[in-house]
Scaffold this motif. Sequence first.
Motif, PDB file in Angstrom:
ATOM      1  N   VAL A   1       7.319   5.921  13.415  1.00 20.22           N
ATOM      2  CA  VAL A   1       6.800   6.004  12.050  1.00 20.22           C
ATOM      3  C   VAL A   1       6.158   4.664  11.683  1.00 20.22           C
ATOM      4  CG1 VAL A   1       7.366   6.341   9.621  1.00 20.22           C
ATOM      5  CG2 VAL A   1       8.536   7.692  11.386  1.00 20.22           C
ATOM      6  N   THR A   2       4.885   4.711  11.316  1.00 19.13           N
ATOM      7  CA  THR A   2       4.185   3.497  10.880  1.00 19.13           C
ATOM      8  C   THR A   2       4.519   3.232   9.417  1.00 19.13           C
ATOM      9  OG1 THR A   2       2.357   3.869  12.415  1.00 19.13           O
ATOM     10  CG2 THR A   2       1.941   2.401  10.539  1.00 19.13           C
ATOM     11  N   VAL A   3       4.961   2.019   9.132  1.00 19.88           N
ATOM     12  CA  VAL A   3       5.311   1.645   7.758  1.00 19.88           C
ATOM     13  C   VAL A   3       4.239   0.711   7.210  1.00 19.88           C
ATOM     14  CG1 VAL A   3       7.033   0.606   6.246  1.00 19.88           C
ATOM     15  CG2 VAL A   3       7.767   1.872   8.284  1.00 19.88           C
ATOM     16  N   VAL A   4       3.594   1.125   6.132  1.00 22.70           N
ATOM     17  CA  VAL A   4       2.590   0.297   5.447  1.00 22.70           C
ATOM     18  C   VAL A   4       3.278  -0.350   4.257  1.00 22.70           C
ATOM     19  CG1 VAL A   4       0.395   0.251   4.217  1.00 22.70           C
ATOM     20  CG2 VAL A   4       0.713   1.786   6.179  1.00 22.70           C
ATOM     21  N   HIS A   5       3.176  -1.651   4.199  1.00 20.55           N
ATOM     22  CA  HIS A   5       3.866  -2.441   3.171  1.00 20.55           C
ATOM     23  C   HIS A   5       2.825  -2.974   2.199  1.00 20.55           C
ATOM     24  CE1 HIS A   5       6.915  -5.203   1.603  1.00 20.55           C
ATOM     25  NE2 HIS A   5       6.008  -6.156   1.662  1.00 20.55           N
ATOM     26  N   LEU A   6       2.913  -2.576   0.922  1.00 16.65           N
ATOM     27  CA  LEU A   6       1.973  -3.035  -0.102  1.00 16.65           C
ATOM     28  C   LEU A   6       2.734  -3.724  -1.222  1.00 16.65           C
ATOM     29  CD1 LEU A   6      -0.496  -0.020  -0.518  1.00 16.65           C
ATOM     30  CD2 LEU A   6      -0.719  -2.016   0.956  1.00 16.65           C
ATOM     31  N   THR A   7       2.067  -4.679  -1.848  1.00 14.00           N
ATOM     32  CA  THR A   7       2.648  -5.373  -2.998  1.00 14.00           C
ATOM     33  C   THR A   7       1.838  -5.039  -4.256  1.00 14.00           C
ATOM     34  OG1 THR A   7       1.266  -7.345  -2.720  1.00 14.00           O
ATOM     35  CG2 THR A   7       3.369  -7.283  -1.507  1.00 14.00           C
ATOM     36  N   PRO A   8       2.453  -5.139  -5.422  1.00 11.90           N
ATOM     37  CA  PRO A   8       1.711  -4.887  -6.671  1.00 11.90           C
ATOM     38  C   PRO A   8       0.477  -5.771  -6.801  1.00 11.90           C
ATOM     39  CG  PRO A   8       4.059  -4.932  -7.101  1.00 11.90           C
ATOM     40  CD  PRO A   8       3.883  -5.374  -5.678  1.00 11.90           C
ATOM     41  N   ARG A   9       0.566  -7.018  -6.346  1.00  9.62           N
ATOM     42  CA  ARG A   9      -0.585  -7.912  -6.474  1.00  9.62           C
ATOM     43  C   ARG A   9      -1.761  -7.428  -5.630  1.00  9.62           C
ATOM     44  NH1 ARG A   9      -0.552 -14.514  -5.758  1.00  9.62           N
ATOM     45  NH2 ARG A   9      -2.764 -14.825  -6.206  1.00  9.62           N
ATOM     46  N   LYS A  10      -1.486  -6.945  -4.423  1.00 10.28           N
ATOM     47  CA  LYS A  10      -2.568  -6.439  -3.585  1.00 10.28           C
ATOM     48  C   LYS A  10      -3.221  -5.220  -4.220  1.00 10.28           C
ATOM     49  CE  LYS A  10      -0.668  -8.067   0.836  1.00 10.28           C
ATOM     50  NZ  LYS A  10      -0.060  -7.649   2.129  1.00 10.28           N
ATOM     51  N   LEU A  11      -2.399  -4.356  -4.805  1.00 10.62           N
ATOM     52  CA  LEU A  11      -2.964  -3.180  -5.463  1.00 10.62           C
ATOM     53  C   LEU A  11      -3.784  -3.560  -6.684  1.00 10.62           C
ATOM     54  CD1 LEU A  11       0.049  -0.702  -5.259  1.00 10.62           C
ATOM     55  CD2 LEU A  11      -2.127  -0.502  -4.063  1.00 10.62           C
TER      56      LEU A  11
ATOM     57  N   ASP B   1      -5.399  -6.574  -7.199  1.00  8.66           N
ATOM     58  CA  ASP B   1      -6.555  -7.428  -6.920  1.00  8.66           C
ATOM     59  C   ASP B   1      -7.505  -6.865  -5.870  1.00  8.66           C
ATOM     60  OD1 ASP B   1      -5.431  -9.176  -8.722  1.00  8.66           O
ATOM     61  OD2 ASP B   1      -4.516 -10.453  -7.186  1.00  8.66           O
ATOM     62  N   ALA B   2      -7.017  -5.954  -5.015  1.00 12.26           N
ATOM     63  CA  ALA B   2      -7.864  -5.481  -3.906  1.00 12.26           C
ATOM     64  C   ALA B   2      -7.541  -4.022  -3.602  1.00 12.26           C
ATOM     65  CB  ALA B   2      -7.658  -6.358  -2.677  1.00 12.26           C
ATOM     66  N   LEU B   3      -7.762  -3.144  -4.572  1.00 18.62           N
ATOM     67  CA  LEU B   3      -7.384  -1.743  -4.421  1.00 18.62           C
ATOM     68  C   LEU B   3      -8.168  -1.080  -3.282  1.00 18.62           C
ATOM     69  CD1 LEU B   3      -5.470   0.271  -5.770  1.00 18.62           C
ATOM     70  CD2 LEU B   3      -7.388   1.050  -7.169  1.00 18.62           C
ATOM     71  N   GLU B   4      -9.466  -1.326  -3.214  1.00 21.93           N
ATOM     72  CA  GLU B   4     -10.279  -0.711  -2.165  1.00 21.93           C
ATOM     73  C   GLU B   4      -9.838  -1.175  -0.777  1.00 21.93           C
ATOM     74  OE1 GLU B   4     -15.007  -0.069  -0.971  1.00 21.93           O
ATOM     75  OE2 GLU B   4     -14.444  -1.376  -2.639  1.00 21.93           O
ATOM     76  N   GLN B   5      -9.522  -2.443  -0.662  1.00 25.81           N
ATOM     77  CA  GLN B   5      -9.070  -2.980   0.622  1.00 25.81           C
ATOM     78  C   GLN B   5      -7.746  -2.341   1.044  1.00 25.81           C
ATOM     79  OE1 GLN B   5      -7.882  -7.088   0.544  1.00 25.81           O
ATOM     80  NE2 GLN B   5      -8.310  -7.375   2.721  1.00 25.81           N
ATOM     81  N   GLN B   6      -6.840  -2.134   0.094  1.00 26.27           N
ATOM     82  CA  GLN B   6      -5.565  -1.512   0.432  1.00 26.27           C
ATOM     83  C   GLN B   6      -5.747  -0.048   0.812  1.00 26.27           C
ATOM     84  OE1 GLN B   6      -3.156  -3.783   0.805  1.00 26.27           O
ATOM     85  NE2 GLN B   6      -4.897  -5.015   0.136  1.00 26.27           N
ATOM     86  N   ALA B   7      -6.701   0.622   0.196  1.00 23.66           N
ATOM     87  CA  ALA B   7      -7.018   1.996   0.595  1.00 23.66           C
ATOM     88  C   ALA B   7      -7.515   2.026   2.041  1.00 23.66           C
ATOM     89  CB  ALA B   7      -8.064   2.588  -0.341  1.00 23.66           C
ATOM     90  N   ALA B   8      -8.303   1.023   2.423  1.00 21.74           N
ATOM     91  CA  ALA B   8      -8.787   0.951   3.807  1.00 21.74           C
ATOM     92  C   ALA B   8      -7.637   0.721   4.775  1.00 21.74           C
ATOM     93  CB  ALA B   8      -9.828  -0.156   3.928  1.00 21.74           C
ATOM     94  N   VAL B   9      -6.651  -0.072   4.374  1.00 26.11           N
ATOM     95  CA  VAL B   9      -5.483  -0.308   5.224  1.00 26.11           C
ATOM     96  C   VAL B   9      -4.738   1.000   5.482  1.00 26.11           C
ATOM     97  CG1 VAL B   9      -3.203  -1.413   5.305  1.00 26.11           C
ATOM     98  CG2 VAL B   9      -5.207  -2.725   4.562  1.00 26.11           C
ATOM     99  N   VAL B  10      -4.517   1.771   4.433  1.00 27.58           N
ATOM    100  CA  VAL B  10      -3.815   3.045   4.581  1.00 27.58           C
ATOM    101  C   VAL B  10      -4.640   4.019   5.425  1.00 27.58           C
ATOM    102  CG1 VAL B  10      -2.881   5.047   3.348  1.00 27.58           C
ATOM    103  CG2 VAL B  10      -2.574   2.737   2.419  1.00 27.58           C
TER     104      VAL B  10
ATOM    105  N   LEU C   1      -3.623   5.928   8.968  1.00 27.20           N
ATOM    106  CA  LEU C   1      -3.663   7.376   9.150  1.00 27.20           C
ATOM    107  C   LEU C   1      -4.532   7.766  10.334  1.00 27.20           C
ATOM    108  CD1 LEU C   1      -3.999   8.453   5.396  1.00 27.20           C
ATOM    109  CD2 LEU C   1      -1.958   8.618   6.818  1.00 27.20           C
ATOM    110  N   MET C   2      -5.668   7.124  10.496  1.00 25.61           N
ATOM    111  CA  MET C   2      -6.581   7.440  11.593  1.00 25.61           C
ATOM    112  C   MET C   2      -5.998   7.039  12.940  1.00 25.61           C
ATOM    113  SD  MET C   2     -10.177   6.298   9.797  1.00 25.61           S
ATOM    114  CE  MET C   2     -11.114   6.583  11.295  1.00 25.61           C
ATOM    115  N   ALA C   3      -5.207   5.958  12.944  1.00 32.25           N
ATOM    116  CA  ALA C   3      -4.638   5.478  14.207  1.00 32.25           C
ATOM    117  C   ALA C   3      -3.538   6.390  14.728  1.00 32.25           C
ATOM    118  CB  ALA C   3      -4.093   4.065  14.020  1.00 32.25           C
ATOM    119  N   ALA C   4      -3.074   7.316  13.906  1.00 33.26           N
ATOM    120  CA  ALA C   4      -1.986   8.195  14.335  1.00 33.26           C
ATOM    121  C   ALA C   4      -2.382   9.026  15.543  1.00 33.26           C
ATOM    122  CB  ALA C   4      -1.574   9.109  13.177  1.00 33.26           C
ATOM    123  N   ALA C   5      -3.680   9.382  15.660  1.00 32.44           N
ATOM    124  CA  ALA C   5      -4.126  10.202  16.787  1.00 32.44           C
ATOM    125  C   ALA C   5      -3.985   9.485  18.116  1.00 32.44           C
ATOM    126  CB  ALA C   5      -5.585  10.619  16.565  1.00 32.44           C
ATOM    127  N   ASP C   6      -3.948   8.161  18.116  1.00 34.96           N
ATOM    128  CA  ASP C   6      -3.861   7.390  19.352  1.00 34.96           C
ATOM    129  C   ASP C   6      -2.433   6.997  19.703  1.00 34.96           C
ATOM    130  OD1 ASP C   6      -6.656   7.467  19.499  1.00 34.96           O
ATOM    131  OD2 ASP C   6      -6.837   5.664  18.240  1.00 34.96           O
TER     132      ASP C   6
END
Length: 372
Positions: A330-340, A342-351, A355-360
């Motif tokens: 299970v891949t765990v993505v760790h986000l902080t309130p500050r990242k959400l 100040d950089a919402l679009e960037q955090q969406a890209a991280v998630v 999700l895309m890497a799950a196929a590999d």
Amino acid sequence: MSLFVDGRVTRVQKRVEGGKLPGMNHDTPLSPRPLHQLCDGTRRVLTQAQLRARGVSGAETGERCRPGGPWQQLLPGVVLLHSGPPTGEERLHAVLLYTARERTVGVPAQPGADQPPVSSYGEAMITGLAALALHGFSAAPPPASLEVLDVLVPRLRRLRSTGCARIVRTSVLPVPEQIAGVPVAPVPRALADAVAGLDDAGAVRLLLTEAVRGGHCEPAAVVRELTGAKLLNRPHVVDAVDSLLAEGRALAEARLYRMVREYGLPEPFWNVDLRLPGGPHLGVMDAYWPEQAVALELDTRAPRPGRRPEDEAEWSEYARRREHLERLGVTVVHLTPRKLRDALEQQAAVVRTALMAAADRDPAAYVVVRPR
């Protein structure tokens, strides 16, 4: 941002028109710059050293500051160039000049300049309630109504609190923010200094809540400053911090929901409890995508050393749980309130990347998902 504008500026300018001091009995001009250029607009507060640099002797200054005279001494070595009550802005500049008066023989930048250099006031900066008011806090009274103004200075400075200036010392100075030409402590530090002088639980709660709701800072930054100031042994502060952390989590969750929908991410299971079939509890996650075996956890906690002995155990348990999930695939993505925040679009890209890497990846172990 305009500060404490009153109607007396034009009258002062007219009285000193022509480069003469109001009420002087001689026509000796002040050089190199007429005094009216120093006391127009917002700059009607000077140190005695600055006045001497403009050709005004100590005797002349003393004479003009006598009862009934056209000037007044606001603080030791600091003179107000009119006889009326000081405005809030004049008091702010006065306390800053008081802390740095032996270093400010020159004249601060004049109105219309971009911003005066920080060195105009040495290393001093406004903190406490006055700083929060300058940051735009509605729960903080305006500086004009405060009996004393807190000024943050290096610990080794030999200064004493006097008049409207209250000296606050620190071994580590933060980087000040410039607000309308005034150096101001960052919100977390200003909050800690304000809370240190407040016994009213309601007032403390209002200030901490506004800091988060208003987007001024994250709860973790506030808790760090309160911890450093040794304020978490006060019950009313502890209660306010608990409310602050709850407020921070609610805002972070709202941003997380918005991120998923605005950036077209697959809808996850929200707020779930993960377990192995017939086995142990694996942890509570804020979001989980079962097809991709991706879990997301918001870290809205803030360490509070000295308050709860179980804090260290809590952090150790968090690390152990994360490692266990990753061993299960299970891949765990760790986000902080500050990242959400100040950089919402960037955090969406991280998630999305997770999700895309799950196929590999190899298939994850089967995990039971239950609503929290």
